[in-house]
Write an enzyme that holds these catalytic residues in place. Structure first.
Site, mmCIF file in Angstrom:
data_model
loop_
_atom_site.group_PDB
_atom_site.id
_atom_site.type_symbol
_atom_site.label_atom_id
_atom_site.label_comp_id
_atom_site.label_asym_id
_atom_site.label_seq_id
_atom_site.Cartn_x
_atom_site.Cartn_y
_atom_site.Cartn_z
ATOM 1 N N ASP A 107 45.807 22.821 11.407
ATOM 2 C CA ASP A 107 46.954 23.448 12.078
ATOM 3 C C ASP A 107 47.968 23.974 11.073
ATOM 4 O O ASP A 107 47.905 23.675 9.893
ATOM 5 C CB ASP A 107 47.618 22.469 13.060
ATOM 6 C CG ASP A 107 47.776 21.062 12.483
ATOM 7 O OD1 ASP A 107 47.736 20.922 11.251
ATOM 8 O OD2 ASP A 107 47.930 20.126 13.263
ATOM 9 N N ASN A 135 51.913 10.013 20.145
ATOM 10 C CA ASN A 135 51.654 10.308 21.564
ATOM 11 C C ASN A 135 50.170 10.563 21.837
ATOM 12 O O ASN A 135 49.808 11.008 22.916
ATOM 13 C CB ASN A 135 52.486 11.526 22.008
ATOM 14 C CG ASN A 135 52.149 12.783 21.216
ATOM 15 O OD1 ASN A 135 51.244 12.783 20.389
ATOM 16 N ND2 ASN A 135 52.890 13.849 21.474
ATOM 17 N N HIS A 152 48.233 12.713 20.157
ATOM 18 C CA HIS A 152 47.733 14.059 19.846
ATOM 19 C C HIS A 152 46.747 14.025 18.677
ATOM 20 O O HIS A 152 46.797 13.120 17.834
ATOM 21 C CB HIS A 152 48.872 15.062 19.609
ATOM 22 C CG HIS A 152 49.615 14.943 18.312
ATOM 23 N ND1 HIS A 152 50.904 15.410 18.153
ATOM 24 C CD2 HIS A 152 49.290 14.425 17.107
ATOM 25 C CE1 HIS A 152 51.309 15.208 16.919
ATOM 26 N NE2 HIS A 152 50.347 14.603 16.261
ATOM 27 N N GLU A 200 48.847 18.515 21.937
ATOM 28 C CA GLU A 200 49.745 17.543 22.556
ATOM 29 C C GLU A 200 49.190 17.099 23.907
ATOM 30 O O GLU A 200 48.339 17.781 24.497
ATOM 31 C CB GLU A 200 51.122 18.195 22.752
ATOM 32 C CG GLU A 200 51.774 18.718 21.467
ATOM 33 C CD GLU A 200 52.381 17.621 20.595
ATOM 34 O OE1 GLU A 200 51.846 16.496 20.562
ATOM 35 O OE2 GLU A 200 53.398 17.915 19.939
HETATM 36 P P1 PGA Z 1 50.963 11.363 10.198
HETATM 37 O O1 PGA Z 1 50.677 12.411 11.326
HETATM 38 O O2 PGA Z 1 49.697 11.206 9.417
HETATM 39 O O3 PGA Z 1 52.062 11.966 9.371
HETATM 40 O O4 PGA Z 1 51.379 10.087 10.847
HETATM 41 C C1 PGA Z 1 49.493 12.324 12.068
HETATM 42 C C2 PGA Z 1 49.523 13.282 13.223
HETATM 43 O O5 PGA Z 1 50.610 13.532 13.775
HETATM 44 O O6 PGA Z 1 48.456 13.777 13.599
#
Ligand code: PGA
Length: 239
Positions: free
Chosen positions: A67, A135, A137, A142
């Site tokens: 992304d 959450n 995702h 999302e």
């Molecule tokens: P993080 O993010 O590794 O910074 O916790 C993971 C994500 O949001 O997919």
């Protein structure tokens, strides 16, 4: 799912990193899907160190990333492209001509079609690395009411904005991103998920033990035949 609970982020980075080094050595022209965020950093450290020590070469490897923020210049210090250059690419011998990235400033439909065709032309992604949001995702897919397929432009939720705003000190965090869809992720031949810390425990529980539902996008991984999940004890606490 193959669930491995290890003692620390460093141990997870070494275990996942070894897996990559062995795979690249056995398949020097493989196609890797990478992720940004804090979770994969120890894994990238391990791969970069192995490259520096001459134990692996990324010269023949092709990569795609999950992304990118929309409405942010590609060379901004908070872009995911910059993140990957700093945390992995510039520390290895990778050929940047083999690095493909979603363009957050392109027309989303055209960019989605371009990315899908580029992945297909390379024969698909051999290993896709994933983190998980608080959450549930994966990439920036999302929670919603349907599973997405190819890349799409997404409005980020407040949970994601709260989690990622800490990285933006000069401008407000972008509210939109372009993300690989759930379908593109599920078409990867192998998936490695890394989740650490107590803030991920609820999402990890829903991913592994909950129903398969777009309300927890990561739960779709229950339907993939080759998923390895690396957890630390805090992230595994509710299993
Ligand atoms: P993080 O993010 O590794 O910074 O916790 C993971 C994500 O949001 O997919």
């Amino acid at each position: 799912m193959d669930i491995r609970i290890l003692g620390s982020e460093k141990e997870i980075g070494a275990a996942a990193g070894r897996l990559y080094v062995d795979f690249i050595n056995a398949n020097p022209t493989c196609v890797l899907g990478f992720a940004t965020g804090a979770s994969p950093v120890p894994t990238y450290d391990y791969i970069a160190q192995s490259c520096r020590q001459g134990k692996v070469s990324l010269k023949g490897v092709s990569t795609f990333n999950l992304d990118e923020y929309c409405d942010l210049p590609r060379d901004h210090k908070n872009s995911y492209f910059t993140f990957m250059c700093e945390n992995l690419f510039s520390r290895t011998d990778i050929d940047m001509a083999n690095v493909d990235f979603l363009d957050g400033n392109a027309d989303p439909d055209e960019e989605s079609a371009r990315y899908a065709a580029a992945i297909k032309a390379k024969g698909g992604i051999d290993i896709q690395l994933l983190g998980i949001g608080r959450n549930g995702h994966i990439a920036f897919n999302e929670p919603g009411d349907k599973f997405t397929d190819e890349a799409w432009r997404v409005a980020l939720t407040q949970s994601t904005i709260d989690a990622n705003s800490i990285y933006f000190d000069d401008i407000p965090m972008p509210r939109y991103a372009i993300t690989m869809g759930i379908g593109s992720i599920m078409r990867s031949k192998k998936i490695i998920m890394i989740a650490t810390g107590a803030s991920k425990a609820e999402a990890v529980k829903n991913m592994i033990k909950g129903p398969v539902t777009p309300a927890c996008p990561a739960s779709i991984l229950q339907q993939h035949s080759d998923v390895t999940v690396f957890l630390d004890p805090a992230a595994a606490a509710l299993l």
